[in-house]
Design an enzyme around this catalytic site. Structure first.
Site, short mmCIF file in Angstrom:
data_model
loop_
_atom_site.label_atom_id
_atom_site.label_comp_id
_atom_site.label_asym_id
_atom_site.label_seq_id
_atom_site.Cartn_x
_atom_site.Cartn_y
_atom_site.Cartn_z
N VAL A 29 -3.68 -17.48 0.55
CA VAL A 29 -2.39 -17.41 0.64
C VAL A 29 -2.38 -17.03 2.14
CG1 VAL A 29 -0.03 -16.30 0.19
CG2 VAL A 29 -1.82 -16.99 -1.89
N ASP A 91 -4.78 -7.98 2.98
CA ASP A 91 -3.99 -9.28 3.00
C ASP A 91 -2.70 -9.31 2.65
OD1 ASP A 91 -6.56 -10.04 4.00
OD2 ASP A 91 -6.95 -11.57 2.44
N HIS A 112 -14.28 9.36 -1.13
CA HIS A 112 -14.74 9.89 -2.16
C HIS A 112 -16.04 10.36 -1.53
CE1 HIS A 112 -16.87 9.94 -5.99
NE2 HIS A 112 -15.94 9.52 -6.47
N GLU A 127 -18.12 10.95 -10.83
CA GLU A 127 -17.60 12.25 -11.12
C GLU A 127 -18.43 12.95 -12.17
OE1 GLU A 127 -14.45 11.92 -8.06
OE2 GLU A 127 -15.40 10.75 -9.66
N ARG A 151 -11.36 15.66 -4.47
CA ARG A 151 -12.17 14.92 -3.73
C ARG A 151 -12.18 15.12 -2.03
NH1 ARG A 151 -11.07 8.83 -6.68
NH2 ARG A 151 -12.42 9.41 -8.53
N HIS A 253 -12.60 5.10 -0.22
CA HIS A 253 -12.68 4.66 -1.62
C HIS A 253 -11.27 4.23 -2.03
CE1 HIS A 253 -13.44 4.54 -5.99
NE2 HIS A 253 -12.68 5.67 -6.03
N GLU A 283 -2.78 -1.33 -5.77
CA GLU A 283 -2.97 -0.60 -4.87
C GLU A 283 -2.54 -1.13 -3.76
OE1 GLU A 283 -7.15 1.24 -2.35
OE2 GLU A 283 -7.45 -0.17 -4.09
N GLY A 296 -8.91 8.36 -11.73
CA GLY A 296 -8.69 7.82 -12.92
C GLY A 296 -7.46 7.03 -12.72
N ILE A 299 -6.55 2.81 -12.47
CA ILE A 299 -6.32 1.76 -13.52
C ILE A 299 -5.04 1.69 -14.37
CG2 ILE A 299 -7.46 1.43 -15.76
CD1 ILE A 299 -9.11 0.35 -13.52
#
Length: 318
Positions: A29, A91, A112, A127, A151, A253, A283, A296, A299
């Site tokens: 795109v 992007d 990380h 971890e 972290r 990370h 993200e 965690g 997700i």
């Protein structure tokens, strides 16, 4: 048990196939299309094709592999490697920026602490290894931090060591409890030692120091009191030969910053108004995780906001 990312993607692909939803590959795109009122009306693909749509969702991930954006917003991290796949180049941020979307907190980049990066590809060492009892030692074979601090704290402590790296030290007991170590070993990331002295020789740290460090750790485990660094979790003795080490250093990370969205994933412009027809999730969006994401939660963010985007866009389309 499959890694969660692969599990989700594979099953979503199956659902898309069952519902005859087309998926296009080799399709970049290059622009978001707008009408005279600035409403998003579709996308330009490969600079030559146009796909019209009532709603467009940006779900392109972060910019952890974008050298240009990292250099711009976090120049102190410009030389860091990344755990991200090569396509995490921001992007979606760039597309949104071109149509006046509001971007926020782009300077907030999570590093990380435990990434093996002596090979061409950087491998995140999860971890779970520390959580099951592994400790970190510096080039002198000595602990220097509570291994299960955040972290950010652990990464900073490793970066402050003379070599900006450290070794994860663990025994057969940890290996038996963390199945991912079998994978790490299969790609030659794990150094072996039948004894503590042999491991120390193989990773070039003073054997006497490493032996003393492990003895002190095992005593702390027995007393359930880590007086040196205040660790209270993942307390497990390291006394079951053979012994192992993984050389690690911090790496980029996750990017906490991104496109400013509402809870229903609509995108704000720089004046605080919504850009009609444009949505973002995952993200690529910013502001959810604050200064440093808790492990965690990426997700959870993907699933929750992906669903919210689907529900919100469906209302618009109907």
């Amino acid at each position: 048990m499959a890694p969660i990312g692969a599990f989700l993607v594979n099953n979503l692909l199956k659902l898309a196939d069952e519902r005859h939803i087309p998926i296009f590959i080799d399709s970049k795109v290059t622009n978001l299309l707008q009408d005279k009122d600035k409403k998003i009306t579709g996308v330009e693909v490969n600079k030559e094709h146009q796909v019209r749509a009532k709603a467009v969702l940006l779900a392109t991930g972060g910019f952890g592999a974008a050298k240009d954006l990292i250099a711009k917003y976090r120049p102190d991290l410009r030389d860091y490697k990344t755990t991200n796949q090569a396509g995490a180049t921001g992007d979606g941020l760039k597309l949104a920026d071109k149509v006046g979307a509001q971007l926020e907190q782009l300077e907030l980049v999570q590093v990380h602490p435990t990434v093996q990066q002596d090979t061409d590809h950087a491998y995140l060492i999860g971890e779970a290894v520390r959580g099951e009892g592994a400790i970190l030692v510096d080039r002198d074979g000595e602990r220097f931090i509570n291994e299960l601090s955040t972290r950010k704290i652990v990464s900073n402590a490793i970066t402050e060591t003379p070599e900006h790296s450290a070794y994860l030290i663990f025994d057969q007991g940890v290996r038996d409890r963390v199945k991912a170590i079998e994978f790490y070993d299969s790609i030659n990331l794990v150094v072996h030692g039948s004894t503590i002295e042999e491991l120390a020789e193989n990773i070039k740290v003073p054997a006497a120091n490493l032996k003393k460090t492990l003895q002190s750790w095992n005593e702390a485990v027995k007393k359930n009191s880590d007086t040196e660094f205040g660790r209270t979790t993942g307390m497990a003795s390291l006394d079951h030969a053979p012994y192992y080490a993984i050389h690690i250093a911090p790496a980029i990370h996750y990017t906490m910053g991104g496109i400013h969205i509402a809870p229903d994933t609509r995108v704000y412009d720089t004046n605080g108004n919504f850009i009609a027809g444009l949505y973002a999730a995952g993200e690529v969006s910013g502001g959810l995780h604050g200064n440093n994401r808790i492990g965690g939660n990426s997700i959870a963010e993907t699933i929750i906001f992906g669903r919210e985007a689907g529900k919100t866009m469906a209302k618009l389309i109907k």
